[in-house]
Enzyme design. Structure first.
Site, short mmCIF file in Angstrom:
data_model
loop_
_atom_site.label_atom_id
_atom_site.label_comp_id
_atom_site.label_asym_id
_atom_site.label_seq_id
_atom_site.Cartn_x
_atom_site.Cartn_y
_atom_site.Cartn_z
N GLU A 10 40.74 -45.99 -0.06
CA GLU A 10 40.57 -46.38 -1.47
C GLU A 10 41.83 -46.18 -2.30
O GLU A 10 42.42 -45.09 -2.31
CB GLU A 10 39.41 -45.59 -2.10
CG GLU A 10 39.13 -46.00 -3.53
CD GLU A 10 37.81 -45.46 -4.06
OE1 GLU A 10 37.54 -45.62 -5.26
OE2 GLU A 10 37.04 -44.87 -3.26
N LYS A 46 32.37 -48.48 -3.76
CA LYS A 46 31.02 -47.96 -3.98
C LYS A 46 30.06 -48.81 -3.18
O LYS A 46 30.05 -50.04 -3.32
CB LYS A 46 30.64 -48.03 -5.46
CG LYS A 46 30.97 -46.79 -6.26
CD LYS A 46 30.08 -45.65 -5.85
CE LYS A 46 30.62 -44.35 -6.44
NZ LYS A 46 30.53 -43.26 -5.49
#
Length: 409
Positions: A220, A236
């Site tokens: 990420e 997410k």
């Protein structure tokens, strides 16, 4: 690499922030470091911060970098020509607790890795490539059984507490993170390097210091600066990396709502430091693979505002919204109240900074070591639609590849 004792750490502190001669000499494998330079990078200076040191760590980091040939007070300025004989750039590590302090939130439970600083900057220059020095054979690696900081029942109860807070209107989403630690013996660097090499680890790498070491396998992006544009890639939504798992993730209204909520938060964070009207969502809810998991990722970008410095950028984006929740400050209050052990090296930032170029990963899928134990963390975002048992299982699925890479008995 040998992780040195806390006494060695105290000697380094007494010597001062540039006492690099007391640090272990290891290869440079910092996430985001220029691939063409890695074999010639040598440490020039380092600075570390802990809350007892006082002051504004973001401002102090920016000042330290400028004093060592890396002015980052205006990130909109074009990158200078790379000097192969000069300073290359610097590793930057910011813990979740330091990020919370920068945004005015509570720091949470104490860091379980007492030797680990909350912020570290390591400046690197170039030297002629040379064969690595001969080293004695490393002691055989052994890792004991991980001991959890909370039981599955306690984790599930924390999920229920977040759902109750959402029901009261206190928050919309809170990211809960659990911790586990295991004793080890031997050289930890090969284990951390295995972790950094996991499939999908966009920010795979290591960083070491006196009494501590970090290994990261994060996919990420917290924040990247390329050609005058800031980029963040929040993740997410998680499912097993099967055909059915991918279809289920794409079809999940709960996962998509959770994801979009964080995308909106990240848009707001970037808008604080961007040129007016330049924030855009370049990609929404793309499904990508990390190890044996599918994860949903979006890309948000913005033109960097003139005069934006590193310190103000860190205050805007740390800690990352995907590991706090929304609203960010309210979510941090619940994190501090519910998590029994500090986030340590996880849920912070680790990467590379240089004039005109910045690339920081969010330290999910990250482990840290002190002289005796290896520490890991994993968690997930909790919304009104979260099932406590499913959240416990998801955290375990995220932690499994990290623990496996770190070996066993």
């Amino acid at each position: 690499m040998r992780v040195v004792s806390p006494k060695s750490t105290e000697r380094m502190r007494a010597h001062g922030p540039d006492g690099v001669e007391t640090l272990p000499r290891v290869g440079v494998d910092v996430p985001g470091a220029p691939a063409a330079c890695r074999r010639t990078l040598v440490e020039r200076a380092r600075w570390q911060w802990r809350p007892a040191d006082g002051g504004d760590p973001a401002a102090q980091a920016e000042q330290f970098l400028a004093a060592h040939g890396l002015p980052l007070h205006d990130l909109a300025r074009p990158a200078p020509r790379h000097d192969p004989a000069g300073v290359c750039g610097a590793a930057l590590y910011v813990s979740a607790a330091a990020g919370a302090a920068l945004t005015g939130g509570p720091s949470g439970a104490p860091n379980p890795v007492a030797t680990l600083p909350e912020l570290a900057v390591v400046v690197y220059g170039h030297a002629p490539a040379a064969p690595p020095p001969a080293t004695p054979p490393a002691a055989r690696w052994w890792r004991g059984t991980f001991v959890e900081s909370w039981s599955p029942r306690q984790h599930a109860e924390a999920v229920r507490a977040v759902r109750a807070a959402i029901g009261r209107g206190d928050v919309y989403q809170v990211n809960l993170v659990g911790h586990a630690a295991a004793r080890y013996t031997g050289d930890p660097l090969p284990a951390l390097s295995r972790l950094a090499a996991l499939p999908g680890a966009r920010y795979g790498g290591t960083l070491t210091g006196a009494g501590w070491a970090i290994g990261c396998a994060s996919p990420e992006t917290l924040v990247e600066l390329t050609d005058g544009r800031l980029i963040t890639r929040p993740i997410k939504g998680t499912r097993p990396a099967t055909t059915a798992g991918r279809a289920e993730l794409l079809a999940s209204a709960k996962e998509r709502a959770e994801h979009v909520m964080i995308v909106d938060l990240e848009r707001n964070d970037l808008a604080r430091v961007a040129r007016t009207g330049s924030v855009r969502v370049d990609e929404l809810f793309a499904v990508r693979r990390w190890c044996d998991l599918w994860q949903a990722e979006s890309t948000v970008s913005a033109a960097v505002a003139d005069g934006l410095g590193l310190a103000d950028l860190l205050r805007a984006v740390c800690p990352g919204g995907s590991v706090t929740g929304a609203p960010k400050l309210a979510a941090l209050e619940h994190v501090a109240a519910l998590e029994p052990v500090g986030r340590g090296a996880s849920m912070g930032a680790l990467g590379w900074v240089a004039p005109g170029r910045l690339d920081l990963g969010l330290t999910i899928r990250t482990a840290a070591m002190d002289a005796e134990r290896v520490h890991v963390w994993a968690g997930g975002g909790i919304t009104w639609g979260s099932d406590p048992d499913a959240e416990v299982a998801e955290a375990a699925a995220k932690a499994a590849p990290v623990r496996a890479a770190l070996g066993g008995r």
